[in-house]
Design a protein around this motif. Sequence first.
Motif, PDB file in Angstrom:
ATOM      1  N   GLU A 181     -38.665 -91.868   4.408  1.00  0.00           N
ATOM      2  CA  GLU A 181     -37.541 -92.756   4.110  1.00  0.00           C
ATOM      3  C   GLU A 181     -36.756 -93.108   5.373  1.00  0.00           C
ATOM      4  O   GLU A 181     -36.345 -94.265   5.568  1.00  0.00           O
ATOM      5  CB  GLU A 181     -36.616 -92.091   3.083  1.00  0.00           C
ATOM      6  N   GLN A 182     -36.548 -92.116   6.245  1.00  0.00           N
ATOM      7  CA  GLN A 182     -35.729 -92.334   7.436  1.00  0.00           C
ATOM      8  C   GLN A 182     -36.433 -93.199   8.480  1.00  0.00           C
ATOM      9  O   GLN A 182     -35.782 -93.853   9.291  1.00  0.00           O
ATOM     10  CB  GLN A 182     -35.346 -90.977   8.058  1.00  0.00           C
ATOM     11  N   THR A 183     -37.777 -93.169   8.470  1.00  0.00           N
ATOM     12  CA  THR A 183     -38.503 -93.930   9.493  1.00  0.00           C
ATOM     13  C   THR A 183     -39.034 -95.261   8.974  1.00  0.00           C
ATOM     14  O   THR A 183     -39.578 -96.047   9.746  1.00  0.00           O
ATOM     15  CB  THR A 183     -39.688 -93.107  10.031  1.00  0.00           C
ATOM     16  N   GLU A 191     -36.434 -95.618  17.814  1.00  0.00           N
ATOM     17  CA  GLU A 191     -35.627 -95.375  16.607  1.00  0.00           C
ATOM     18  C   GLU A 191     -36.389 -94.495  15.620  1.00  0.00           C
ATOM     19  O   GLU A 191     -35.797 -93.676  14.922  1.00  0.00           O
ATOM     20  CB  GLU A 191     -35.262 -96.711  15.968  1.00  0.00           C
ATOM     21  N   VAL A 192     -37.709 -94.639  15.567  1.00  0.00           N
ATOM     22  CA  VAL A 192     -38.528 -93.775  14.710  1.00  0.00           C
ATOM     23  C   VAL A 192     -38.325 -92.319  15.095  1.00  0.00           C
ATOM     24  O   VAL A 192     -38.076 -91.447  14.254  1.00  0.00           O
ATOM     25  CB  VAL A 192     -40.023 -94.161  14.810  1.00  0.00           C
ATOM     26  N   MET A 193     -38.420 -92.018  16.402  1.00  0.00           N
ATOM     27  CA  MET A 193     -38.297 -90.632  16.850  1.00  0.00           C
ATOM     28  C   MET A 193     -36.867 -90.117  16.711  1.00  0.00           C
ATOM     29  O   MET A 193     -36.657 -88.939  16.390  1.00  0.00           O
ATOM     30  CB  MET A 193     -38.765 -90.512  18.306  1.00  0.00           C
ATOM     31  N   ALA A 324     -45.786 -94.442  11.629  1.00  0.00           N
ATOM     32  CA  ALA A 324     -44.531 -95.199  11.668  1.00  0.00           C
ATOM     33  C   ALA A 324     -44.412 -95.977  12.972  1.00  0.00           C
ATOM     34  O   ALA A 324     -44.010 -97.149  12.988  1.00  0.00           O
ATOM     35  CB  ALA A 324     -43.348 -94.256  11.492  1.00  0.00           C
ATOM     36  N   GLN A 325     -44.764 -95.326  14.083  1.00  0.00           N
ATOM     37  CA  GLN A 325     -44.702 -96.027  15.367  1.00  0.00           C
ATOM     38  C   GLN A 325     -45.721 -97.164  15.428  1.00  0.00           C
ATOM     39  O   GLN A 325     -45.439 -98.247  15.948  1.00  0.00           O
ATOM     40  CB  GLN A 325     -44.947 -95.041  16.508  1.00  0.00           C
TER      41      GLN A 325
END
Length: 843
Positions: A181-183, A191-193, A324-325
Amino acid sequence: MISKSAEQNRPMTPSFLADGGEAGALVRSVDWSQTPLGPIESWSSSLKTTVGTLLHSRHPMFLWWGAELVQIYNDAYVPSFGKGKHPAAMGQRGRDCWQEIWPIIAPQIDDVMRRGRASWNEDHLVPIIRNGHLEEVYWTYGYSPVFDDDGAVGGTLVVCTETTSRVIGERRVRTLRKLAEQTAFAATPAEVMDNAVTVFADSVTDIPFALVYAFDTEAARLTRATGLSDEALKGFGDHYSRITPVELVSRPSYRALPVGVAASPTSSLGSLSDVVSEVFVAPLANRSCAGANGFIVFGISPLLPFDGRYNDFLVQISEQLVLAQARVEAFRIRAATEGERNNLLLQAPVPTALLTGPGHVFQLANPLYHEMVGNRALIGKRYVDAFPELIDTPLPGILDSVYRTGKPFVTKELLVALDRDGDGIAEDVFFQFNLEAMRDLDGNVYGMMAVAHDITYQVTSRLALEKAQLEREKLLADLEAASRAKDEFLAMLGHELRNPLSPIVTALELMKLRGQSSKEQVVIERQVTHLVRLVDDLLDISKITRGKVELRREWVEVSDVLAKAVEMASYLLEQRSHQLSIDVEPGLRWHGDPIRLAQVVSNLLTNAARYTDVAGRIRLAAAKDGHEVVISVKDNGTGLSAEMLPRIFDLFFQGKRNVDRAEGGLGIGLTLVKNLVALHGGTIAAMSEGLGKGSEFVIRLPADMPATAVSEANASVEVPRSAIGSQKRILVVDDNEDAAELLSEMLRTVGHDVAVANDPIAALVVAARFKPEIAVLDIGLPVMDGYELATKLQEIIPNLECRLIALTGYGQDHDRTRSEEAGFSAHLVKPVDMTKLLSLVSA
């Protein structure tokens, strides 16, 4: 505590200690005289009974007995010890065995021993020392008092189940879900990390600390960290900055490595806090990749075993971050590609537009496209908002189909009524129109490209030449269709009139055979004969096809029908969060069409859900009232005004809608409900105290099966019978139950053995058992007509020697020819000439 000499001198094993597996053998080997419990022979009956029950149970159980809380356990509990406590724990004092958790469990045991109060705990954290170190362990357990022979509490019985695996598994699933959810909406890899590290900081029980490294040209660089003090971080940074991409690829992708120097996380684990002595290094690369662009160092909890599930959890985290990245990078590449594409389309020499999403929102339209549609504003608008005059045309459906299936749409000529001047007057415009789906990197459709050419001038020129010929052909076709429809209607009328006439004529014949006669009977016979003659004039007319409702009656449980209705309406009930209560009288049965009744109740439930505010109350009830089944649907919704009640069941009638009632129907639902209820011989009424006070619909249906219309024979009338030698086995098949029963009664009256079936399937079953010599088949049967039934009879019962007689409302030459081809020996037209039928039967 175990004494070999005491074991040799011990008397025969008591029955309550027999068997019990490893724990039972251990109990027998302990010299209990050296414990506060004393020798086994001195144990109380209560203690013996409890120990016997415990040892022979397959559920993990534990007993603390006496003031010293001496413990006894069974085989099922042994795995929970791990290594280090068993077998020394048998007969040991609880305080000595469980020093690490005694502050947690002692108050609970004391409450049982002093006050006799039982307790229950679910998924409770009780960390224990096992396998050489303190472990994070969760239990679901209950403490129960065990009373001694004198009625006092003698001990505490523990029935427990270790739930560590499930609790930790659910916790890790929550972490993975939160990470996703956060990524999910991160705009950049950084921002992903950043979001991932925030999640790690909230998951210290599984991830005491985490260090994120990125590869530069020569070494790994620490970019983010959580869970470690600055001092501990220095040692870690120096150690792992020396790892290279080559080293990660040459070694196993996922592994546990010793830190070398223990580290204390800054985020306290409360009573579980301990130093971390192992880490897990996970490359930031998919398993299929040859290299990595970085890695994460995860601290391993010293309170959890590093097993396959722990390994998989950390692997999933790293792979989820890689995905995600990759998604963020894919979006960046896609945006750049789309930018180049859009520049090309804006300069294209043909009218072109791009639409995205299920709402078909205009993202781009080049100047030629704007000019073609009248220079109206398009960008950012849905297709139906940009072209409101086209909402009721096939175009929105065509767009939906391309978006849903990904299949292109191409047409060389599409007529559109377009308001190009914006004055509310639509003009006919012809387009050559192409739609091509646009897909993302995963192959999913996210939009479409529209290319159109205005070909109005070319088409209108061609249409002018074709118009006269089309009008002439249309006039001829209309005349032929009208004539054909008239002929087919008259044919159907003749057929439909014959069906009710047939049982009337048969009943008259049967009355004459029984010697019953009256003036009224003569009048009926004369008028029926006249009507039959009129119908005969329609025999050369073809049949017209038209739909009609057929009820399929059977005995059913009302509760089953209502359950089906609730299922049909469940989507809207759940969508609007309504509270539905159901009150059905147990064992309530009814004779009728269950599918149609479910349709009726579902319609009422849907209306109640639609016209009741969110989280409203709806009640469905059914009970027997005398000779009626009463079904009601009541709600606390918008209600009905006094003016609406008299017209609520009228076709196309609708009350005033609010904005949130836009999903309402066309006003035919309640009309259909009323007609279906009436077909069952029932009634429906609507009631309401007024607007805003809810409404109630009450259905009343006959509870019992309708009596058959077949007249009973008068036993006192002498009926002539055929000679026994001429008796035949005759099968009568007709879906008109009255006609079938009266015809069979007539044939029985003259001495024949008759079986009756009202549908083709039943006829096949009866024929296989009854072996008829003659079969009188109605041609107009449901599902399978008489011609098909004749063929099936010959296929299914090949050795059946049976003469077939067709019975139908159609009597044209081609009908008789078809009967002959199907194997019928005779073709009788309704209403049947009984003299002719009896003659055919006796032949």
